[in-house]
Enzyme design. Structure first.
Site, short mmCIF file in Angstrom:
data_model
loop_
_atom_site.label_atom_id
_atom_site.label_comp_id
_atom_site.label_asym_id
_atom_site.label_seq_id
_atom_site.Cartn_x
_atom_site.Cartn_y
_atom_site.Cartn_z
CB SER A 571 -46.59 45.38 18.36
OG SER A 571 -45.88 44.35 18.99
CG ASP A 652 -40.49 43.39 13.68
OD1 ASP A 652 -39.93 42.97 14.72
OD2 ASP A 652 -41.70 43.64 13.60
CG HIS A 684 -41.60 45.62 16.81
ND1 HIS A 684 -42.28 44.72 16.03
CD2 HIS A 684 -42.36 45.76 17.93
CE1 HIS A 684 -43.38 44.33 16.66
NE2 HIS A 684 -43.45 44.95 17.81
#
Ligand SMILES: *[C@@H]1O[C@H](CO)[C@@H](O)[C@H](O)[C@H]1NC(C)=O
Ligand SMILES: *[C@@H]1O[C@H](CO)[C@@H](O)[C@H](O)[C@H]1NC(C)=O
Ligand SMILES: *[C@@H]1O[C@H](CO)[C@@H](O)[C@H](O)[C@H]1NC(C)=O
Ligand SMILES: *[C@@H]1O[C@H](CO)[C@@H](O)[C@H](O)[C@H]1NC(C)=O
Ligand SMILES: *[C@@H]1O[C@H](CO)[C@@H](O)[C@H](O)[C@H]1NC(C)=O
Ligand SMILES: *[C@@H]1O[C@H](CO)[C@@H](O)[C@H](O)[C@H]1NC(C)=O
Ligand SMILES: *[C@@H]1O[C@H](CO)[C@@H](O)[C@H](O)[C@H]1NC(C)=O
Ligand SMILES: *[C@@H]1O[C@H](CO)[C@@H](O)[C@H](O)[C@H]1NC(C)=O
Ligand SMILES: *[C@@H]1O[C@H](CO)[C@@H](O)[C@H](O)[C@H]1NC(C)=O
Ligand SMILES: *[C@@H]1O[C@H](CO)[C@@H](O)[C@H](O)[C@H]1NC(C)=O
Ligand SMILES: *[C@@H]1O[C@H](CO)[C@@H](O)[C@H](O)[C@H]1NC(C)=O
Ligand SMILES: *[C@@H]1O[C@H](CO)[C@@H](O)[C@H](O)[C@H]1NC(C)=O
Length: 720
Positions: A571, A652, A684
């Site tokens: 991320s 995601d 994610h």
């Protein structure tokens, strides 16, 4: 796979312990304790995946809080998917049975006894997949309860199994927010429903059935919805212990859903005689005092006369400080009113995260992240405004806790060396340990605090910054180990001393690394100033801090081999990895790993929660002061040259997979060794255990090859 087995065999031959990905993922996982009203017994869910059987086994277990004895119950965890103790009884329970013989896709409620599985009786049949049971035992003897479900715009609960499916698959939108996290939005929204189990001869659902408590609330921009998606749960709403009042949070109905985080707490009568009202929404005392952000954790006091909750100030800043508030609530002649609103944590520079009333209603216990741990703090209602509470727990991370009738705390915790500890404490620094997974689980054998330490170094803004250091379980003095440098996501997040099955620091270290996990600018748990400082600065302060921490490690930790190190992150940690690839620090690593990261900040508006990018980059793309153009990893492609492993998942919707594809295609075009791993069924994160194992195996193959702790890479023909 073959090489992996060789490493394990070598470790086994030394007699040293090390945790492998299979052991970490195949170890039992145990939930948070849920004690009965007397505090003598507590339920927890245990689950363990078998790689041989390719399926998990799950069981409800009862812990005797006095002796620490654990007994496995015979309750089937699919049929008893949630268990709630009945207030006012010792061992009476209500549970949610995930099956319904009459309505496919529906569920049932059963009353039973924790100590006698034959005592169960069916008390309600519900025609939709309701969950999130919360129960009050009223003075009449009736049990009032709340649950939630998706609902149609007309208020009726939605059951996917019985719903009419349209003929086409088109999805049409006229507002931002077509999708969120891993789900495309439909016309249904989550809502809290109330029901009553009438105590006549035997308990049964009142004829009024399940009432949608959000239906009828007006909105101009955003439909009322509870729990707030995607991570909202039954702590987003509450029923007062006397069963008369309800409270829930819902996002601001007059603000665009994609641009704002603001949510307010609604209170209303359980019987639905009037519509719930947001007492901290626009034109209220709390709002006018500047508290206008996301709300959470509405929790009634034991005598039902007060409601505590947390709230942030900024209406589009998801990482603003979460503060604790309390307000008096009363219910007279069908009218709910609130008064005496009061902040309780104004001087506490941490995020209050949960709320548990003391039995006498005179103080509130809360968890807050504090210096790479989650700890418990106490807030007296009559404390002075400048009151700063002390931590009541020690060197593990609190996952959940309860306040027992004798005011002691029953804590469920974890740490880098234990997947679960249960203990009681009075907050005096002593812990009465009831259970520790590391003592019991074969897979965790040899783990302990001896591998864990912290360093403090001077950061880019002159303040002392924290980093965690994790050695291999079989660490040998005077040997050196390559650095595995792991950058956390957020960026407003942290690397902390807790157990996790994604980025488990000990599992990385046990491949033969010293894991160093910095908490640079933007990190949570060290005060709001460090968090706020990252706004508009994605590529500057945190990058500089990460360089300074690396230099500290190189100069001061003699057992770390920084010449053969690797770096990895997910991320924002993936963004930072891509930024590092384009900058000088990138040349100091043998390999990099980006999991679901940002490749171009200019495409940030392909995300779901627009408020986040708008805050962190000071506006929308094109705004004169916005920082999208300033910190774009794509502007430094000329420097990309370090071997790079990329993971990007199809579901995601926070950072779409095009980010990972662009990164991979550019690296391939430039001839930089690189691999792309995609899971079509993951968001994610990587949650399916077999996927998680594959993730570990392929990333470890890559970094072990380039760092030198492993062997050659297998040839891959796929894609040629
Ligand atoms: C648990 O209940 C489910 C649903 O009724 C059933 O399919 C399953 O076989 C049960 N498991 C056991 C171990 O009895
Ligand atoms: C509700 O609480 C009362 C005591 O206040 C208790 O007598 C009663 O058994 C409880 N109801 C149930 C269903 O356990
Ligand atoms: C759950 O409900 C099914 C019927 O739908 C029933 O056969 C089963 O016994 C129930 N299980 C429990 C634990 O109550
Ligand atoms: C609400 O809408 C759904 C879907 O159109 C329908 O099945 C249901 O009967 C409606 N409920 C009411 C009370 O009209
Ligand atoms: C919020 O989003 C809408 C589009 O959905 C846009 O027109 C509006 O300007 C945005 N507001 C703010 C304050 O960003
Ligand atoms: C108990 O309440 C249920 C639901 O209202 C009703 O159907 C039932 O007849 C009642 N039983 C008695 C004995 O009053
Ligand atoms: C909701 O809006 C409708 C239409 O504007 C209005 O008639 C109604 O009174 C409103 N209800 C509430 C509770 O404000
Ligand atoms: C707040 O009050 C003002 C003045 O009474 C009014 O104009 C405004 O619409 C109110 N705001 C909201 C969101 O209700
Ligand atoms: C609170 O934290 C400090 C610093 O980490 C620690 O020394 C102290 O023992 C903690 N308090 C308790 C009650 O554990
Ligand atoms: C490690 O090195 C130091 C300094 O050379 C030495 O004194 C010590 O004995 C060594 N320890 C081991 C376990 O070899
Ligand atoms: C190494 O540690 C010393 C003592 O803490 C510190 O003064 C020095 O700055 C560190 N070196 C680097 C490069 O950070
Ligand atoms: C840009 O920043 C300057 C200086 O802080 C400020 O005066 C100006 O209002 C900002 N412009 C916008 C569009 O936010």
């Amino acid at each position: 796979m073959g090489r992996y087995a060789t490493i394990m065999a070598a470790l086994a031959a030394t007699g040293a312990f090390a945790i492998t990905p299979e052991q970490m993922l195949g170890a039992p996982s145990r939930g948070v304790l849920n004690p009965n009203p007397s505090g003598e017994l507590a339920y927890f869910l245990k689950s363990q995946y078998s790689f041989e059987e390719q399926e998990p086994t799950r069981s409800w277990n009862l812990l005797n809080v006095k002796t620490g004895d654990i007994t496995k119950t015979s309750l089937n965890t699919t049929e008893a998917s949630e268990i709630v103790w009945i207030p006012g009884s010792d061992t009476g329970i209500i549970y949610l049975n995930g099956t319904n013989e009459d309505t496919p896709g529906g569920v049932t409620l059963w009353m039973g006894d924790a100590l006698d599985s034959s005592a169960s009786t069916l008390v309600a049949s519900l025609d939709a997949p309701f969950s999130g049971l919360r129960v009050a035992n009223t003075s009449s003897g009736n049990l009032n309860f709340l649950m939630y479900s998706l609902a149609y715009p007309n208020g009726t609960a939605y059951n996917a199994e019985t719903a009419v499916t349209p003929r086409h698959t088109g999805r049409l939108y006229s507002n931002s927010y077509p999708r969120h996290w891993d789900t495309w939005l439909t016309e249904q929204r989550y809502a809290v429903f109330g029901g009553s189990l009438l105590a006549n001869t035997s308990y049964s659902l009142a004829a009024s059935g399940m009432r949608n408590l959000l239906h009828g609330i007006n909105f101009t921009a955003t439909q009322p919805e509870t729990p707030v998606q995607p991570f909202g749960d039954s702590t987003d709403y509450a029923i007062s212990p006397d069963g008369n009042l309800i409270a829930f949070l819902s996002k601001a109905t007059h603000l665009n859903k994609a641009n704002f985080t603001a949510s307010y707490i609604y209170v209303g009568p359980f019987d639905g005689s009037s519509l719930p009202v947001a007492f901290n929404g626009p034109n209220t005392t709390a709002y006018d005092a500047g508290h206008q952000g996301a709300s959470g954790q509405p929790t009634f006091s034991p005598d039902s006369s007060k409601l505590a909750y947390i709230q942030q100030d900024g209406d589009y800043y998801e990482s603003d400080r979460q503060q604790l508030y309390v307000v008096d609530v009363s219910f007279d002649d069908g009218e709910v009113s609130t008064s005496d609103w009061k902040p309780l944590s104004a001087a506490f520079d941490r995020w209050v995260a949960s709320i548990h009333w003391a039995p006498d209603g005179k103080s509130i216990y809360s968890t807050a992240e504090d210096r790479a741990l989650v700890r418990i703090f106490n807030f007296p209602l009559d404390a002075a405004e400048d009151h700063v509470p002390k931590n009541l727990t020690g060197f593990t991370t609190v996952s959940g806790f309860s306040v027992l009738p004798d005011c002691s705390l029953l804590v469920s915790a974890s740490a880098i060396w234990t997947s679960r500890d249960y203990y009681t404490t009075t907050g005096d620094g002593k812990q009465n340990v009831l259970f520790s997974a590391t003592d019991v689980d074969e897979e965790l054998k040899g783990l302990g605090p001896h591998t864990f330490s912290e360093i403090w170094y001077t950061g880019s803004q002159g303040v002392q910054l924290n980093a965690l250091v994790i050695k291999p379980t079989n660490f040998v003095e005077n040997k050196t180990y390559p650095l595995a440098y792991i950058i956390h996501g957020g960026p407003q997040g942290s690397n902390s001393n807790r157990w996790t099955t994604g980025w488990n620091a000990q599992t990385w270290a046990d491949q033969g690394y010293i894991v160093v996990e910095p908490n640079p600018t933007g990190s949570t748990g060290f005060g709001q100033q460090l968090i706020d400082a990252i706004q508009g600065e994605w590529g500057s302060y945190p990058y500089e801090d990460i360089v300074l921490c690396w230099e500290y490690v190189k100069e001061n930790l003699s057992y770390v081999d920084t010449d053969n190190g690797i770096e990895a992150g997910a991320s924002f940690g993936g963004y930072m990895t891509n930024w590092i690839q384009g900058h000088a620090l990138g040349r100091e690593f043998k390999a990099l790993v980006t999991h679901d990261g940002v490749t171009s900040t200019r495409s940030n508006f392909a995300t779901d929660e627009l408020w986040f990018m708008r805050h962190d980059n000071k506006g929308i793309p094109g705004d004169p002061n916005s920082t999208y153009d300033k910190w774009d990893p794509m502007d430094h492609i000329a420097n990309w040259s370090t071997p790079h492993f990329i993971v990007h998942n199809t579901l995601d919707y926070r950072l779409p997979e095009s980010e990972g594809l662009a990164l991979f295609n550019i690296l391939q075009t430039k001839g930089v060794p690189s691999r792309l791993l995609n899971f079509p069924d993951e968001n994610h994160w990587v949650q399916a255990i077999e996927n998680n194992l594959f993730w570990h195996q392929e990333i470890f193959n890559w970094i072990n090859h380039y760092s030198g702790v492993g062997g050659a890479l297998d040839d891959l023909a796929i894609g040629n």
